[in-house]
Write an enzyme that holds these catalytic residues in place. Sequence first.
Site, PDB file in Angstrom:
ATOM      1  N   ASP A   1      -7.128  -0.275   1.451  1.00  0.00           N
ATOM      2  CA  ASP A   1      -7.370   0.565   2.617  1.00  0.00           C
ATOM      3  C   ASP A   1      -8.191  -0.268   3.581  1.00  0.00           C
ATOM      4  O   ASP A   1      -9.193  -0.850   3.144  1.00  0.00           O
ATOM      5  CB  ASP A   1      -8.203   1.766   2.165  1.00  0.00           C
ATOM      6  CG  ASP A   1      -7.855   3.014   2.905  1.00  0.00           C
ATOM      7  OD1 ASP A   1      -6.665   3.264   3.115  1.00  0.00           O
ATOM      8  OD2 ASP A   1      -8.768   3.749   3.247  1.00  0.00           O
TER       9      ASP A   1
ATOM     10  N   ASP B   1     -10.098   0.232   7.052  1.00  0.00           N
ATOM     11  CA  ASP B   1     -10.508   1.175   8.106  1.00  0.00           C
ATOM     12  C   ASP B   1     -11.278   0.420   9.194  1.00  0.00           C
ATOM     13  O   ASP B   1     -12.133  -0.419   8.886  1.00  0.00           O
ATOM     14  CB  ASP B   1     -11.443   2.252   7.535  1.00  0.00           C
ATOM     15  CG  ASP B   1     -10.725   3.209   6.590  1.00  0.00           C
ATOM     16  OD1 ASP B   1      -9.545   3.520   6.829  1.00  0.00           O
ATOM     17  OD2 ASP B   1     -11.359   3.650   5.608  1.00  0.00           O
TER      18      ASP B   1
ATOM     19  N   ARG C   1      -5.289   4.145  -3.972  1.00  0.00           N
ATOM     20  CA  ARG C   1      -4.555   3.206  -3.113  1.00  0.00           C
ATOM     21  C   ARG C   1      -4.944   1.784  -3.502  1.00  0.00           C
ATOM     22  O   ARG C   1      -6.044   1.531  -4.005  1.00  0.00           O
ATOM     23  CB  ARG C   1      -4.845   3.453  -1.635  1.00  0.00           C
ATOM     24  CG  ARG C   1      -6.261   3.167  -1.160  1.00  0.00           C
ATOM     25  CD  ARG C   1      -7.241   4.243  -1.459  1.00  0.00           C
ATOM     26  NE  ARG C   1      -6.783   5.564  -1.070  1.00  0.00           N
ATOM     27  CZ  ARG C   1      -6.844   6.035   0.168  1.00  0.00           C
ATOM     28  NH1 ARG C   1      -7.313   5.275   1.122  1.00  0.00           N
ATOM     29  NH2 ARG C   1      -6.411   7.239   0.446  1.00  0.00           N
TER      30      ARG C   1
ATOM     31  N   ARG D   1       0.871  -1.176   0.000  1.00  0.00           N
ATOM     32  CA  ARG D   1       0.000   0.000   0.000  1.00  0.00           C
ATOM     33  C   ARG D   1       0.906   1.222   0.000  1.00  0.00           C
ATOM     34  O   ARG D   1       1.720   1.400   0.913  1.00  0.00           O
ATOM     35  CB  ARG D   1      -0.879  -0.002   1.258  1.00  0.00           C
ATOM     36  CG  ARG D   1      -1.364   1.354   1.716  1.00  0.00           C
ATOM     37  CD  ARG D   1      -2.479   1.870   0.853  1.00  0.00           C
ATOM     38  NE  ARG D   1      -2.687   3.299   1.058  1.00  0.00           N
ATOM     39  CZ  ARG D   1      -3.584   3.801   1.907  1.00  0.00           C
ATOM     40  NH1 ARG D   1      -4.333   3.006   2.626  1.00  0.00           N
ATOM     41  NH2 ARG D   1      -3.731   5.101   2.010  1.00  0.00           N
TER      42      ARG D   1
HETATM   43  N1  LIG Z   1     -15.633   5.328  -3.300  1.00  0.00           N
HETATM   44  C1  LIG Z   1     -14.612   5.483  -2.428  1.00  0.00           C
HETATM   45  N2  LIG Z   1     -14.046   6.699  -2.289  1.00  0.00           N
HETATM   46  C2  LIG Z   1     -13.035   6.816  -1.412  1.00  0.00           C
HETATM   47  N3  LIG Z   1     -12.321   7.933  -1.077  1.00  0.00           N
HETATM   48  C3  LIG Z   1     -11.433   7.544  -0.170  1.00  0.00           C
HETATM   49  S1  LIG Z   1     -10.316   8.584   0.557  1.00  0.00           S
HETATM   50  N4  LIG Z   1     -11.523   6.230   0.113  1.00  0.00           N
HETATM   51  C4  LIG Z   1     -10.712   5.467   1.053  1.00  0.00           C
HETATM   52  C5  LIG Z   1     -11.550   5.247   2.304  1.00  0.00           C
HETATM   53  O1  LIG Z   1     -10.742   4.991   3.386  1.00  0.00           O
HETATM   54  C6  LIG Z   1     -12.548   5.746  -0.660  1.00  0.00           C
HETATM   55  C7  LIG Z   1     -13.147   4.477  -0.822  1.00  0.00           C
HETATM   56  O2  LIG Z   1     -12.780   3.466  -0.202  1.00  0.00           O
HETATM   57  N5  LIG Z   1     -14.178   4.407  -1.718  1.00  0.00           N
END
Ligand SMILES: Nc1nc2nc(S)n(CCO)c2c(=O)[nH]1
Length: 161
Positions: free
Chosen positions: A98, A100, A95, A86
Amino acid sequence: EGAWRPATLGLGGNIGDPVAAMARALRRLDERDDCRIVSVSRLYRTPPWGKTDQADFYNACAAIETRLAPLVLLETCLDIERDMKRVRIERWGPRTIDIDILTYDGLAIDEELLKVPHPRMTERAFVLMPLADIDGDIRVKGRTVSAWLAESDRAGIEVAN
Ligand SMILES: Nc1nc2nc(S)n(CCO)c2c(=O)[nH]1
C-alpha cells in the site's frame, strides 16, 4: 520540467513479503527521473488497524522530492501497486503493498481520488511513528507529527529492523 516538490509517503503491507515489496516500490520510484527518495524511516511491525482480524503489517514512511503533480504521483503509486500484484480485495483488508500519499508540499488537496494530508494519518501510530523518524516537525492540521504521535495509541508497534 516542473519544480521539485517535497512529499511524504506511507508504505505498508501484510501478505506475501511486504518488506521486499516496499523496497521494490521505493526503488521503482527512485529510478524515475521525476522522483527521488530523500529519506526512509525505520521499518515497523504494527498490529492491524481498522480490520483487526488479519496479519500484522510492516510499515515505513519515505520523504521524496517529485516533479509529478499530486494526481500524477497518485497514479504512479497505484501503477506500482498494480505491478506488484497488489490485489485490492476488500477495503482495509490484507494487501501486499500500500502506498499512501501523506503530505505534498504543505498543500491541502481535497479531490475525489486524493485527499492530502492523508485524512486518517493523525490517528494512525503506524504512520506517525515512521514519519517522526523522518521529520517530527511536519505540521498536519496545525500540529506537529510529534504532537500527534504523543497522543496516539502506539500499542503493539515495534521497530522491525
Ligand atoms: N497496522 C496497519 N493497519 C492497517 N490498516 C490498513 S487499512 N492499512 C493500510 C493503510 O493504508 C494498514 C497499515 O498499513 N498498517
